[in-house]
Scaffold this active site. Structure first.
Site, PDB file in Angstrom:
ATOM      1  N   HIS A  58      60.335  61.238 -18.207  1.00  0.00           N
ATOM      2  CA  HIS A  58      60.619  62.361 -19.101  1.00  0.00           C
ATOM      3  C   HIS A  58      59.435  63.325 -19.099  1.00  0.00           C
ATOM      4  CE1 HIS A  58      62.614  64.569 -22.179  1.00  0.00           C
ATOM      5  NE2 HIS A  58      61.700  64.310 -23.100  1.00  0.00           N
ATOM      6  N   HIS A  70      60.100  69.906 -25.177  1.00  0.00           N
ATOM      7  CA  HIS A  70      60.769  69.161 -24.105  1.00  0.00           C
ATOM      8  C   HIS A  70      62.277  69.285 -24.237  1.00  0.00           C
ATOM      9  CE1 HIS A  70      61.265  65.319 -26.708  1.00  0.00           C
ATOM     10  NE2 HIS A  70      60.747  66.251 -27.468  1.00  0.00           N
ATOM     11  N   CYS A 159      65.192  67.914 -17.924  1.00  0.00           N
ATOM     12  CA  CYS A 159      63.870  68.180 -18.497  1.00  0.00           C
ATOM     13  C   CYS A 159      62.844  68.538 -17.424  1.00  0.00           C
ATOM     14  CB  CYS A 159      63.394  66.968 -19.298  1.00  0.00           C
ATOM     15  SG  CYS A 159      63.197  65.441 -18.331  1.00  0.00           S
TER      16      CYS A 159
END
Length: 228
Positions: A58, A70, A159
């Protein structure tokens, strides 16, 4: 009331993540060691942060003052307008359901909520680009302008696309590239044809010549054969 089917799905995906994070979606090249951080004093505004979470690595952009922007899949905003609920840290179950429903937002969380118990790598992706990163302040401002609800696709708008656009001016995803290359190798492997034909034959023998079983089995096997 808990759903046994959903609980089984979450358990399977979390177990799969151990393999995914270790092998397929690792962002560290062989022979390259990553430096992990948990002390935010090392971070500068505009830094690109990455941490292993659920199925993928991530990514986020550090905004300063212990805040990270994010892109996060999350099913809860589609179910509730209560900001007290939606602003809480996104759990793995919310994330997985958000991925399936393609519901996401670019949100700002604390570094601790972003990391979700993991250790953070800083700016490791810089070595993967031929161009230099944009100035850190410009990176942070790009991220701040995009905060809010956004489109989402696991492979094409995730992301990693968000942070690479902010830091390098070009939205790309190395995880998507690795995943597609792995799928390509599987499809081109003739053993996949044998496995598909065998499983189709077993289903036909067990369930009979039902068109809903026979036709998909033949189509999948034929497609794999032509692609191999």
């Amino acid at each position: 009331m808990k759903s046994p089917l959903l609980d089984s799905l979450f358990l399977f995906l979390e177990k799969l993540s151990l393999v995914a994070n270790f092998k397929l979606f690792s962002m560290t090249d062989e022979g390259q060691e990553a430096t992990y951080y948990q002390d935010i004093s090392y971070f500068k505004r505009g830094d690109l942060l990455q941490v292993s979470r659920t199925l993928f690595v991530h990514f986020g952009i550090y905004l300063g003052n212990n805040k990270v922007a994010h892109l996060m899949p999350d099913i809860l905003p589609a179910l509730s307008d209560d900001k007290c609920l939606t602003e809480k840290v996104v759990t793995n179950k919310r994330l997985i359901l958000g991925v399936l429903a393609k519901v996401a937002s670019i949100r700002v969380d604390t570094v601790q909520d972003f990391a979700y118990g993991g250790s953070i790598v800083v700016n490791q992706m810089d070595s993967s680009f031929n161009t230099k990163p944009l100035p850190n302040e410009e990176v942070a401002q790009r991220a701040e302008k995009l905060v809010g609800a956004t489109s989402y696709s696991l492979l094409w708008d995730n992301c990693e696309h968000f942070v690479t656009y902010c830091r390098y001016g070009c939205p790309v995803s190395f995880q998507t590239d690795k995943f597609c290359e792995t799928v390509k190798r599987i499809i081109r492997d003739q053993r996949s044809v044998i496995a598909s034909a065998t499983s189709g034959l077993v289903l036909i023998l067990c369930l009979g010549l039902d068109p809903s079983i026979t036709l998909p089995s033949l189509l999948i096997t034929f497609t794999l054969w032509m692609a191999s």
